[in-house]
Scaffold this active site. Structure first.
Site, PDB file in Angstrom:
ATOM      1  N   ALA A 235      21.853   0.329  -8.606  1.00  0.00           N
ATOM      2  CA  ALA A 235      21.299   0.811  -9.870  1.00  0.00           C
ATOM      3  C   ALA A 235      21.327  -0.248 -10.966  1.00  0.00           C
ATOM      4  CB  ALA A 235      22.076   2.047 -10.324  1.00  0.00           C
ATOM      5  N   ASP A 236      21.970  -1.370 -10.687  1.00  0.00           N
ATOM      6  CA  ASP A 236      22.145  -2.380 -11.732  1.00  0.00           C
ATOM      7  C   ASP A 236      20.830  -3.087 -12.065  1.00  0.00           C
ATOM      8  OD1 ASP A 236      24.597  -4.196 -12.990  1.00  0.00           O
ATOM      9  OD2 ASP A 236      22.742  -5.293 -12.649  1.00  0.00           O
TER      10      ASP A 236
END
Length: 281
Positions: A235-236
């Site tokens: 998700a980064d």
DNA sequence: GGCCAGGTGATGG
DNA sequence: CCATCACATGGC
């Protein structure tokens, strides 16, 4: 006392200092090649490079027992060779990336509690403002020892009101997160040192029960707090941008497109993450 | 001025 | 269970 360390693998301390210098709360001197480490035990240790990247040696000052020395070695990745990791990635699609950043270790945060506080404060903020906020947090509620700033203790933060942090320009929600997690730690309900002994999955499941800790923050704790080797926070945003750049694609790759490479990169996904972050700094 | 940032929890289907 | 949205503020 002063300890002398010699490593038998390539280790680029210049890159370590470059990385650490991005954190305004860390005291270091690039010219003299040292950094002052502020551990959770509230002691200051000086770690200074005396050798070269190809033949790395270090002096460690301020350790009074073997446990402290081990902690320092873990923080700086002195006790794990980087050679098997470079060998592993040499035959992957990240080979050039790893060649470019050869000898870059995972450097852990100096304390587990600090890792969580920093991660929560950094959520969804640009780095500049995140640093401003973190510095205010430490300077207001932390402690200066031997001229170096330490993160506050969870007992202090756990007793704050939301308004105290609002004054530092925390959002209401971020203030609630920081105080709530600190209370859990201060009460003993959440014991980070004990938790550190468990496996990745157990740690994540435990941490995400707390408001303000989601998958990204749990991943940060595992990667930067504990130095776990096989994490890739899908998700980064930073990692997505780094791969977009590396692969020269018009859009950021989707999670599934990234995850398709995990078999090749495992069991060292954390290093893939780290080197990708470096590639966009 | 608008969009984004090393996200997360709440909400509604 | 998944998609969407508010949150809060500075940086660019």
């Amino acid at each position: 006392m002063t300890e002398y360390i010699k490593l038998n693998f390539t280790y680029d301390f210049g890159r370590v200092l470059d990385r650490l210098s991005m954190d305004p709360l860390i005291s270091l001197n690039k010219g003299e090649r040292y950094v002052l480490v502020t551990t959770g035990e509230r002691k200051v240790h000086k770690v200074q490079a005396t050798g070269t990247t190809e033949s790395p040696t270090f002096l460690i000052e301020g350790t009074t027992n073997e446990q402290q020395l081990q902690t320092i070695k873990e923080i700086f990745h002195f006790n794990r060779s980087l050679e098997p990791i470079h060998a592993h990635f040499a035959h992957t699609n990240l080979a050039s990336l790893f060649e470019e950043h050869r000898g870059t270790p995972i450097i852990r945060e100096f304390s587990l509690y600090a890792t969580l506080m920093k991660s929560i404060i950094h959520q969804q903020l640009n780095l500049s403002f995140a640093h401003t906020l973190t510095t205010r947090f430490v300077h207001t509620f932390g402690e200066q020892i031997e001229g170096v700033w330490f993160y506050p203790q969870p007992e202090v933060i756990g007793q704050l009101q939301v308004e105290h942090l609002r004054e530092l320009q925390f959002s209401t929600r971020k203030a609630e997160y920081v105080i709530g997690v600190s209370q859990a730690i201060a009460s003993g309900e959440l014991n980070l040192e004990a938790l550190a002994q468990r496996d990745d999955e157990t740690i994540t499941q435990t941490l995400v029960k707390y408001r303000g800790i989601g998958p990204w923050t749990a991943g940060s704790f595992l990667l930067f707090g504990l130095g776990r080797p096989n994490l890739f926070p899908l998700a980064d945003i930073g990692l997505q941008n780094a791969l977009k750049k590396l692969w020269a694609t018009p859009d950021k790759p989707k999670a599934e497109e990234i995850a398709a490479h995990f078999p090749d990169w495992s069991p060292y996904l954390s290093y893939a993450s780290l080197y990708l972050w470096r590639s966009i700094e």
